[in-house]
Design a protein around this motif. Structure first.
Motif, PDB file in Angstrom:
ATOM      1  N   ALA A  25      -6.586   8.560   0.054  1.00 41.54           N
ATOM      2  CA  ALA A  25      -5.850   7.478  -0.164  1.00 41.54           C
ATOM      3  C   ALA A  25      -6.724   6.569   1.148  1.00 41.54           C
ATOM      4  CB  ALA A  25      -4.380   7.314  -0.033  1.00 41.54           C
ATOM      5  N   THR A  26      -6.991   5.449   0.443  1.00 42.39           N
ATOM      6  CA  THR A  26      -7.455   4.587   1.477  1.00 42.39           C
ATOM      7  C   THR A  26      -6.060   4.285   2.517  1.00 42.39           C
ATOM      8  OG1 THR A  26      -7.229   2.639   0.253  1.00 42.39           O
ATOM      9  CG2 THR A  26      -9.379   3.407   0.116  1.00 42.39           C
ATOM     10  N   ASP A  27      -6.785   2.978   3.688  1.00 47.48           N
ATOM     11  CA  ASP A  27      -5.940   2.320   4.450  1.00 47.48           C
ATOM     12  C   ASP A  27      -4.959   1.769   3.708  1.00 47.48           C
ATOM     13  OD1 ASP A  27      -5.341   2.792   7.210  1.00 47.48           O
ATOM     14  OD2 ASP A  27      -6.624   1.484   7.794  1.00 47.48           O
ATOM     15  N   GLY A  28      -5.899   0.868   3.052  1.00 46.64           N
ATOM     16  CA  GLY A  28      -4.961  -0.302   2.393  1.00 46.64           C
ATOM     17  C   GLY A  28      -3.172   0.658   0.767  1.00 46.64           C
ATOM     18  N   GLU A  29      -4.283   1.569   0.556  1.00 47.76           N
ATOM     19  CA  GLU A  29      -3.777   2.470  -1.139  1.00 47.76           C
ATOM     20  C   GLU A  29      -2.560   2.907   0.515  1.00 47.76           C
ATOM     21  OE1 GLU A  29      -6.475   3.858  -3.652  1.00 47.76           O
ATOM     22  OE2 GLU A  29      -6.560   4.727  -2.349  1.00 47.76           O
ATOM     23  N   LEU A  30      -2.759   3.818   1.379  1.00 51.96           N
ATOM     24  CA  LEU A  30      -1.383   4.118   2.092  1.00 51.96           C
ATOM     25  C   LEU A  30      -0.308   2.868   2.252  1.00 51.96           C
ATOM     26  CD1 LEU A  30      -3.050   7.039   4.623  1.00 51.96           C
ATOM     27  CD2 LEU A  30      -0.854   6.902   3.385  1.00 51.96           C
ATOM     28  N   ARG A  31      -0.821   1.829   2.828  1.00 45.35           N
ATOM     29  CA  ARG A  31       0.030   0.270   3.119  1.00 45.35           C
ATOM     30  C   ARG A  31       1.440   0.640   1.899  1.00 45.35           C
ATOM     31  NH1 ARG A  31      -3.992  -1.642   6.631  1.00 45.35           N
ATOM     32  NH2 ARG A  31      -4.502  -2.193   4.679  1.00 45.35           N
ATOM     33  N   GLU A  32       0.697  -0.165   0.991  1.00 45.81           N
ATOM     34  CA  GLU A  32       1.188  -0.343  -0.262  1.00 45.81           C
ATOM     35  C   GLU A  32       1.452   0.912   0.017  1.00 45.81           C
ATOM     36  OE1 GLU A  32       0.399  -2.580  -2.146  1.00 45.81           O
ATOM     37  OE2 GLU A  32       0.801  -1.964  -3.893  1.00 45.81           O
ATOM     38  N   ILE A  33       1.050   1.747  -0.397  1.00 41.93           N
ATOM     39  CA  ILE A  33       2.498   3.168  -1.129  1.00 41.93           C
ATOM     40  C   ILE A  33       3.180   3.506   0.108  1.00 41.93           C
ATOM     41  CG2 ILE A  33       2.674   5.938  -1.022  1.00 41.93           C
ATOM     42  CD1 ILE A  33      -0.467   6.006  -1.639  1.00 41.93           C
ATOM     43  N   GLU A  34       3.785   3.538   1.377  1.00 42.43           N
ATOM     44  CA  GLU A  34       4.605   2.739   2.027  1.00 42.43           C
ATOM     45  C   GLU A  34       5.868   2.275   2.139  1.00 42.43           C
ATOM     46  OE1 GLU A  34       3.743   3.148   6.096  1.00 42.43           O
ATOM     47  OE2 GLU A  34       5.212   2.031   6.505  1.00 42.43           O
ATOM     48  N   ALA A  35       5.281   0.879   1.518  1.00 35.38           N
ATOM     49  CA  ALA A  35       6.152  -0.079   1.034  1.00 35.38           C
ATOM     50  C   ALA A  35       6.700   0.082  -0.116  1.00 35.38           C
ATOM     51  CB  ALA A  35       5.017  -1.595   0.921  1.00 35.38           C
ATOM     52  N   LEU A  36       5.516   0.445  -0.694  1.00 36.22           N
ATOM     53  CA  LEU A  36       6.452   0.665  -2.079  1.00 36.22           C
ATOM     54  C   LEU A  36       8.031   1.916  -2.274  1.00 36.22           C
ATOM     55  CD1 LEU A  36       3.070   0.707  -5.180  1.00 36.22           C
ATOM     56  CD2 LEU A  36       5.223  -0.474  -4.676  1.00 36.22           C
ATOM     57  N   SER A  37       7.390   2.424  -1.363  1.00 36.53           N
ATOM     58  CA  SER A  37       8.259   4.096  -1.274  1.00 36.53           C
ATOM     59  C   SER A  37       9.343   3.394  -0.691  1.00 36.53           C
ATOM     60  CB  SER A  37       7.547   4.559  -0.562  1.00 36.53           C
ATOM     61  OG  SER A  37       6.688   5.881  -0.888  1.00 36.53           O
ATOM     62  N   PHE A  38       9.470   2.747   0.479  1.00 37.64           N
ATOM     63  CA  PHE A  38      10.739   1.926   0.573  1.00 37.64           C
ATOM     64  C   PHE A  38      11.600   1.311   0.115  1.00 37.64           C
ATOM     65  CE2 PHE A  38       8.992   3.302   5.459  1.00 37.64           C
ATOM     66  CZ  PHE A  38      10.031   3.918   5.664  1.00 37.64           C
ATOM     67  N   ARG A  39      10.694   0.281  -0.694  1.00 42.71           N
ATOM     68  CA  ARG A  39      11.576  -0.653  -1.807  1.00 42.71           C
ATOM     69  C   ARG A  39      12.004   0.176  -3.419  1.00 42.71           C
ATOM     70  NH1 ARG A  39      12.620  -5.156  -3.627  1.00 42.71           N
ATOM     71  NH2 ARG A  39      11.893  -5.772  -5.512  1.00 42.71           N
ATOM     72  N   VAL A  40      11.322   1.394  -3.486  1.00 43.86           N
ATOM     73  CA  VAL A  40      12.337   1.550  -4.481  1.00 43.86           C
ATOM     74  C   VAL A  40      13.486   2.674  -4.204  1.00 43.86           C
ATOM     75  CG1 VAL A  40      11.554   4.165  -5.942  1.00 43.86           C
ATOM     76  CG2 VAL A  40      10.096   2.340  -5.586  1.00 43.86           C
ATOM     77  N   ASN A  41      13.043   2.779  -2.374  1.00 41.20           N
ATOM     78  CA  ASN A  41      14.420   3.512  -1.880  1.00 41.20           C
ATOM     79  C   ASN A  41      16.292   2.789  -1.990  1.00 41.20           C
ATOM     80  OD1 ASN A  41      15.891   5.531   0.055  1.00 41.20           O
ATOM     81  ND2 ASN A  41      15.821   4.596   1.745  1.00 41.20           N
ATOM     82  N   ALA A  42      15.821   1.728  -1.497  1.00 42.61           N
ATOM     83  CA  ALA A  42      16.236   0.140  -1.439  1.00 42.61           C
ATOM     84  C   ALA A  42      16.606   0.458  -2.587  1.00 42.61           C
ATOM     85  CB  ALA A  42      16.027  -0.542  -0.957  1.00 42.61           C
ATOM     86  N   LEU A  43      16.008  -0.089  -3.797  1.00 47.93           N
ATOM     87  CA  LEU A  43      16.336  -0.036  -5.222  1.00 47.93           C
ATOM     88  C   LEU A  43      17.551   0.645  -5.603  1.00 47.93           C
ATOM     89  CD1 LEU A  43      12.788  -2.277  -6.414  1.00 47.93           C
ATOM     90  CD2 LEU A  43      15.232  -3.275  -6.149  1.00 47.93           C
ATOM     91  N   LEU A  44      16.890   1.756  -5.412  1.00 52.00           N
ATOM     92  CA  LEU A  44      17.668   2.797  -5.930  1.00 52.00           C
ATOM     93  C   LEU A  44      18.560   3.617  -5.631  1.00 52.00           C
ATOM     94  CD1 LEU A  44      14.664   5.795  -6.822  1.00 52.00           C
ATOM     95  CD2 LEU A  44      15.859   3.801  -8.905  1.00 52.00           C
ATOM     96  N   LYS A  45      18.983   3.117  -4.401  1.00 48.76           N
ATOM     97  CA  LYS A  45      19.855   3.492  -3.422  1.00 48.76           C
ATOM     98  C   LYS A  45      21.005   2.546  -4.388  1.00 48.76           C
ATOM     99  CE  LYS A  45      20.750   2.626   0.783  1.00 48.76           C
ATOM    100  NZ  LYS A  45      20.232   3.051   2.864  1.00 48.76           N
TER     101      LYS A  45
END
Ligand code: UDP
Length: 234
Positions: A143-163
């Protein structure tokens, strides 16, 4: 929508092509595996429940602005999804200490983490999904740097929403696994979100309502999936 050939069979799902190259059908099986497929079994109607639970969770995340591969549920066991070019990385998000984190660091299960932890594993059954970090992912071109940053942001957002989503249903989201892929150059959340891929504990009693009932031979496996399905889809 015409169902074409099966082009991939995993431990819990079969993927079928359709006559639209952008769309595939995800079929949910009852097969269950654990410990890198050393333990095998079936959980009756698991595929039906995971299909329904994933539908509700993907729809919820979409309404909150998270791009997912979900298009629509077709029937009991099938879901129409966007065809993703899968990024070969499993992202694990943890809110409480459990499973491999407890084992690896010699910590007791159930401890609350002061902030969520994000881990990466290389998606490889033959290697047992070894843990890697973002340097491996960038250096190996997964994955590119940009994709990794996107994946990290999405993962934390999904966590907050699902929690919050599970909390309202009296369940604690202990940890879970996400997979991402590309579709026309954009990153989407893929795979499934269900008691196979999340640890869910009942608030108060801390009863396990997820695949650990199968992994650890705790009994009442089907009942746990039914209960989560009832609370999520009910
Ligand atoms: N998980 C998953 N697939 C995997 C590995 C982990 O869905 O191949 C999920 C698992 O259900 C749990 C979370 O990711 O909710 C963290 O799993 P852990 O690293 O503790 O591994 P495990 O205890 O499953 O060996």
């Amino acid at each position: 929508m015409n169902k074409g050939k099966a082009f991939y069979e995993g431990k819990a799902k079969i993927l079928y092509a359709t006559d639209d190259p952008d769309l595939i059908i995800q079929y949910f099986k009852d097969d269950a595996t654990a410990f890198n497929a050393q333990k095998r079994g079936t959980i009756q109607d698991k595929g039906i429940m995971n299909n329904k639970i994933s539908e509700v969770l993907f729809k919820f995340l979409e309404t909150e602005g998270v791009p997912t591969h979900f298009v629509q549920r077709l029937n009991d066991r099938e879901m129409l999804v966007r065809r993703l070019e899968i990024i070969p990385v499993e992202v694990i998000v943890r809110n409480l200490i459990a499973g491999s984190l407890a084992k690896r660091l010699g910590l007791e299960e159930g401890g609350l983490l002061s902030r969520p932890i994000l881990e990466h594993c290389y998606k490889s059954d033959s290697l047992g999904d070894p843990m890697i970090n973002e340097f491996h992912i960038r250096a190996l071109g997964w994955a590119t740097d940009g994709e990794l940053r996107e994946i990290e942001a999405l993962s934390f957002r999904v966590n907050a929403l699902l929690k919050d989503f599970f909390d309202r249903r009296n369940l604690m989201l202990v940890d879970f696994k996400l997979e991402f892929g590309r579709h026309h150059g954009k990153v989407y959340l893929g795979d499934e979100i269900c008691p196979d891929t999340c640890r869910l504990w009942e608030k108060g009693s801390l009863e396990k309502l997820d695949k650990d009932r199968f992994r650890r031979d705790l009994g009442k496996v089907e009942d746990a999936y039914q209960e989560v399905c009832r609370r999520v889809c009910g």
